[in-house]
Write an enzyme that holds these catalytic residues in place. Structure first.
Site, PDB file in Angstrom:
ATOM      1  N   ALA A  45       0.840  -1.194   0.000  1.00 20.83           N
ATOM      2  CA  ALA A  45       0.000   0.000   0.000  1.00 20.83           C
ATOM      3  C   ALA A  45       0.878   1.248   0.000  1.00 20.83           C
ATOM      4  CB  ALA A  45      -0.916  -0.007   1.220  1.00 20.83           C
ATOM      5  N   GLY A  55       3.949   3.419  -4.320  1.00 22.40           N
ATOM      6  CA  GLY A  55       4.294   4.153  -5.535  1.00 22.40           C
ATOM      7  C   GLY A  55       3.991   3.385  -6.806  1.00 22.40           C
ATOM      8  N   THR A  58     -11.239  -0.489 -11.184  1.00 21.91           N
ATOM      9  CA  THR A  58     -12.010  -1.584 -10.605  1.00 21.91           C
ATOM     10  C   THR A  58     -12.615  -1.221  -9.256  1.00 21.91           C
ATOM     11  OG1 THR A  58     -10.077  -2.543  -9.512  1.00 21.91           O
ATOM     12  CG2 THR A  58     -10.562  -3.305 -11.764  1.00 21.91           C
ATOM     13  N   HIS A  76      -6.549   9.604  -6.797  1.00 23.57           N
ATOM     14  CA  HIS A  76      -5.981   8.895  -7.945  1.00 23.57           C
ATOM     15  C   HIS A  76      -6.246   9.665  -9.240  1.00 23.57           C
ATOM     16  CE1 HIS A  76      -4.167   4.905  -7.210  1.00 23.57           C
ATOM     17  NE2 HIS A  76      -4.766   5.004  -6.028  1.00 23.57           N
TER      18      HIS A  76
END
Length: 178
Positions: free
Chosen positions: A11, A14, A35, A50
């Site tokens: 997690a 990078g 997803t 993101h």
């Protein structure tokens, strides 16, 4: 499956940034196959982060379950980034589908792809043994899925502390991987 690259790591290691940067290097249109599903505000915030990180220029396909359809539909549309396989696995298991059968379908679909695909996945088995049976089944399934994906991929890169380590093939820019 030389056009398939698997990017793995822990997690916040990078791996998504690595994958985004390297998919851009193909010089093709950019397709992001997401997803994840936002079931709460924390996940909404993660998805927003993101999107901000990858910036403009991506055609986003949101597909939490039918990854085969998303891959088939986008083949030929550019370089694809699937983020992430462990979320896809979680979705499949939560839907009570046979994750091994679904993975076999994904592997077959990947073998049929003509355009590059970069898959992001998490290494989840490096920590403590989970307390619940469900979490242990997920951890085990994730490890088995990652092994199958890595066996079929032309390139496998582990990212830790933001640094890539080629486990199979090359960690160089994808233009040299094609």
């Amino acid at each position: 499956m030389d056009k398939i690259t698997l990017v793995t790591g822990g997690a916040k290691s990078g791996k998504s940034l690595f994958a985004e940067t390297h998919v851009r290097a193909y010089g093709l249109p950019l397709v992001y196959i997401a997803t994840s599903q936002a079931f709460d505000t924390e996940m909404e915030d993660r998805i927003a982060a993101h999107k901000t990180q990858r910036g403009a220029g991506w055609d986003t396909v949101e597909e939490p379950l039918d990854l085969c359809c998303a891959l088939a539909r986008t083949d030929g549309a550019g370089a694809r980034l699937v983020d992430c396989m462990t979320l896809w696995l979680s979705n499949v298991m939560h839907a009570e589908l046979d994750w091994q059968a679904e993975l076999e379908k994904v592997l077959q679909t990947l073998r049929e792809q003509s355009s590059p695909v970069m898959l992001v996945t998490n290494e989840v088995g490096g920590g403590i043994v989970p307390m619940s049976a469900l979490a242990r089944r997920y951890r085990d399934a994730s490890g088995l899925m990652n092994q199958r994906l890595a066996a079929g991929a032309g390139h496998v890169v582990m990212v830790t502390c933001g640094l890539p380590l080629a486990l199979k093939g090359s960690a160089a820019a994808p233009a040299s991987l094609a």
